[in-house]
Design an enzyme around this catalytic site. Structure first.
Site, PDB file in Angstrom:
ATOM      1  N   GLU A  97      14.700  57.079 -16.392  1.00  0.00           N
ATOM      2  CA  GLU A  97      15.099  55.914 -15.608  1.00  0.00           C
ATOM      3  C   GLU A  97      14.583  56.074 -14.176  1.00  0.00           C
ATOM      4  OE1 GLU A  97      16.213  52.860 -13.697  1.00  0.00           O
ATOM      5  OE2 GLU A  97      16.668  52.851 -15.841  1.00  0.00           O
ATOM      6  N   ASN A 105      19.485  46.021 -14.999  1.00  0.00           N
ATOM      7  CA  ASN A 105      20.068  44.686 -14.906  1.00  0.00           C
ATOM      8  C   ASN A 105      21.326  44.540 -15.754  1.00  0.00           C
ATOM      9  OD1 ASN A 105      18.620  43.281 -13.020  1.00  0.00           O
ATOM     10  ND2 ASN A 105      17.446  42.058 -14.464  1.00  0.00           N
ATOM     11  N   THR A 106      21.514  45.434 -16.724  1.00  0.00           N
ATOM     12  CA  THR A 106      22.713  45.362 -17.556  1.00  0.00           C
ATOM     13  C   THR A 106      23.964  45.440 -16.692  1.00  0.00           C
ATOM     14  OG1 THR A 106      21.513  46.439 -19.359  1.00  0.00           O
ATOM     15  CG2 THR A 106      23.912  46.350 -19.545  1.00  0.00           C
ATOM     16  N   GLU A 318      28.794  32.615 -15.696  1.00  0.00           N
ATOM     17  CA  GLU A 318      29.065  31.368 -16.413  1.00  0.00           C
ATOM     18  C   GLU A 318      30.484  31.310 -16.956  1.00  0.00           C
ATOM     19  OE1 GLU A 318      26.189  29.056 -19.523  1.00  0.00           O
ATOM     20  OE2 GLU A 318      25.394  30.234 -17.878  1.00  0.00           O
ATOM     21  N   ARG A 342      21.370  25.933 -18.825  1.00  0.00           N
ATOM     22  CA  ARG A 342      21.095  26.351 -17.456  1.00  0.00           C
ATOM     23  C   ARG A 342      19.976  25.564 -16.797  1.00  0.00           C
ATOM     24  NH1 ARG A 342      21.765  32.964 -18.120  1.00  0.00           N
ATOM     25  NH2 ARG A 342      24.046  32.930 -18.235  1.00  0.00           N
ATOM     26  N   GLY A 488      24.773  34.779 -22.223  1.00  0.00           N
ATOM     27  CA  GLY A 488      25.417  35.689 -23.168  1.00  0.00           C
ATOM     28  C   GLY A 488      24.470  36.210 -24.231  1.00  0.00           C
ATOM     29  N   VAL A 491      22.681  39.970 -23.263  1.00  0.00           N
ATOM     30  CA  VAL A 491      23.442  41.187 -23.547  1.00  0.00           C
ATOM     31  C   VAL A 491      23.392  41.481 -25.039  1.00  0.00           C
ATOM     32  CG1 VAL A 491      25.701  42.313 -23.433  1.00  0.00           C
ATOM     33  CG2 VAL A 491      24.936  40.876 -21.538  1.00  0.00           C
TER      34      VAL A 491
END
Length: 512
Positions: A97, A105-106, A318, A342, A488, A491
């Site tokens: 990493e 970004n998670t 959201e 969106r 959603g 993820v």
């Protein structure tokens, strides 16, 4: 006390390393003033470090080996999922990493993880189906999604929820996001933001399984020999370059939402937009894969999220609208279906004179969306005991805002939004003081484009053939979401395809 001291030391060192340049924004050809970049990097590292992921003890450099079964480039949700599945298959994987902390970004993910036909939906009496999930995601993507990828995605979503639950990551609190007609956005039990909870749980599992996770490990090239991928060149702490070999490489480096140069090249119309992405999302993996002959798809499809706090480029999830909030203009009026897709909500905001709007909600929404507590800490939330006072604080006409709320509450009671046709997120009206508002505007949020893979997560070349030994998963890939991503689904993507990358790369290693 000792653990707290170690955590504090890691936090300080992480910030110092990023200031020194380990954030690696060098790929961003339009990054601007370097000193400002370093300040932003330090701020970013501080934010991520206190999230919980930083409390992990990352693998010290003196434990680095010259070779592993599988190298995973990127320590976000997809990378860690891949590593755990590869380990379960008997492999010896390693994660590199480039940032000072894992998560990518998670960590910033807010609303939840979409999945259909799950045990938690069934327990709560939510009637859903994989076919419906497929159709709504396809419609959301304007029928341009890679249909084979999308079918695999929805059909493996419930098992991904089960897998997370089996490793202590329980997503049982279910809400709804724009473009969906059923509640399928799975969150932590307390309704909090999914990202930090997910990253902390995955890091804990990585540690428990003894999987080496090196941070400040910036992979610069993927190596190959005789037409087969065989390792990487990686720089540790911006100074120590090593070549590490492996029988397979899995790329999970995320998208390019923080690379202004790449964005300007494919979407010049987005110049000047803020971005919600963490600073490490610079498209490194895409560029490395292209050097090996990998091809990209949908690179110009960049999602702009409608609800971003502009001063700090912070996403307002959201789930706030999913639990009942509405959008109002500076005139105190609703102007669109608040839970439309969106792209449609963004277009509606951009048609307003100021290209900005307010999210308005009550104490009931706040109680159901724990992420709002974080927004309050960051100074985003306007609060008042009455609608009239809230309007004054917002700078909008009080009588109009009151009328808007009254009309909306009547719509909720009658289960019909005559003004804009909203049909979801109408379980509760907005009548419980105190009242709240957050000013928002659009921001670059997600890059739908990336490298082309198949359902085995094998990276494909221009002939459509797999590049031997090379796999990819997550936002670094393209095609799944088409022209618009449903909230959603990202993820879900990192878990579903991250797991698949770990499984398939392990099978490849065993067979070779």
């Amino acid at each position: 006390m000792k653990k707290k001291s170690v955590a504090a030391l890691i936090l300080i060192l992480s910030v110092m390393l990023v200031i020194a340049g380990c954030g690696n924004s060098g790929n961003n050809s339009s990054s601007g003033n370097k000193n400002q970049d370093n300040k932003d990097a330090a701020k970013e590292a501080t934010t991520e470090a206190v999230s919980g992921a930083s409390e992990a003890s990352y693998t010290p450099l003196d434990q680095l080996k010259d070779t592993y079964d599988i190298i995973i480039v990127g320590g976000g949700g997809a990378g860690m999922s891949a590593a755990l599945e590869a380990k379960a298959k008997g492999m010896n994987p390693v994660i590199f990493e480039k940032m000072p902390v894992a998560g990518g970004n998670t960590t910033k993910s807010s609303s939840g993880m979409n999945a259909s036909e799950t045990k938690f939906q069934k327990e709560q009496g939510i009637a859903d189906s994989n076919d419906l999930f497929y159709e709504e995601s396809l419609k959301g993507g304007h029928d341009t999604n890679d249909k084979e990828m999308l079918r695999f995605f929805v059909d493996h979503s419930a098992s991904a929820i089960d897998w997370l639950d089996s490793i202590g990551i329980k997503l049982s609190n279910i809400t709804i996001t724009g473009g969906m007609n059923e509640k399928r956005t799975h969150r932590p039990e307390d309704g909090s933001a999914v990202g930090q909870y997910l990253v902390k749980g995955l890091v804990n599992n990585i540690q428990e399984q003894g999987i080496p996770l090196f941070v400040n490990a910036d992979v610069k090239d993927i190596t190959e020999k005789d037409g087969k991928v065989n390792g990487v060149k990686v720089i540790f702490n911006q100074e120590d370059e090593k070549t590490i070999t492996a029988k397979a490489v899995v790329v999970t480096t995320g998208g390019f939402g923080s690379n202004k140069g790449m964005i300007s090249e494919v979407r010049p119309d987005l110049d000047g937009y803020v971005t919600t992405n963490q600073i490490g999302s610079t498209g490194d993996g895409i560029q490395m894969i292209e050097k090996l002959g990998g091809v990209t798809v949908d690179m110009d499809q960049i999602q702009v999220h409608p609800t971003v706090q502009q001063e700090k480029s912070y996403l307002i999830g959201e789930a706030v609208r999913g639990e009942g909030a509405i959008l109002v203009s500076s005139e105190g009026k609703r102007f669109t279906n608040d839970l439309g897709t969106r792209d449609k909500v963004t277009a509606a905001i951009n048609q307003l004179p100021e290209n900005a709007a307010f999210l308005v909600f009550d104490s009931g929404v706040k109680s159901r969306v724990k992420a709002i507590e974080q927004y309050e800490k960051m100074g985003f939330v306007i609060q008042a005991d009455s609608i009239e006072t809230l309007a004054q604080e917002m700078g909008v006409p009080g009588d109009q805002l009151q009328k808007t709320l009254d009309t909306w509450n009547s719509s909720v009671k009658g289960k019909e939004d005559a003004e804009f046709g909203r049909t979801t997120g109408m379980d509760n009206d907005l009548s419980s003081a105190p009242y709240f508002a957050i000013k928002i505007g659009p921001g670059v949020h997600y890059t739908m484009g990336g490298v082309k893979i198949n359902t085995n997560t094998e990276v494909l070349n221009k002939e459509g053939n797999p590049i031997t030994g090379l796999f990819a998963a997550g936002e670094v890939t393209g095609g799944l979401h088409g022209q618009n991503r449903i909230g959603g689904n990202s993820v879900a993507e990192i878990i579903i395809f991250g797991r698949q990358a770990g499984i398939k790369s392990a099978e490849f290693v065993k067979a070779n």
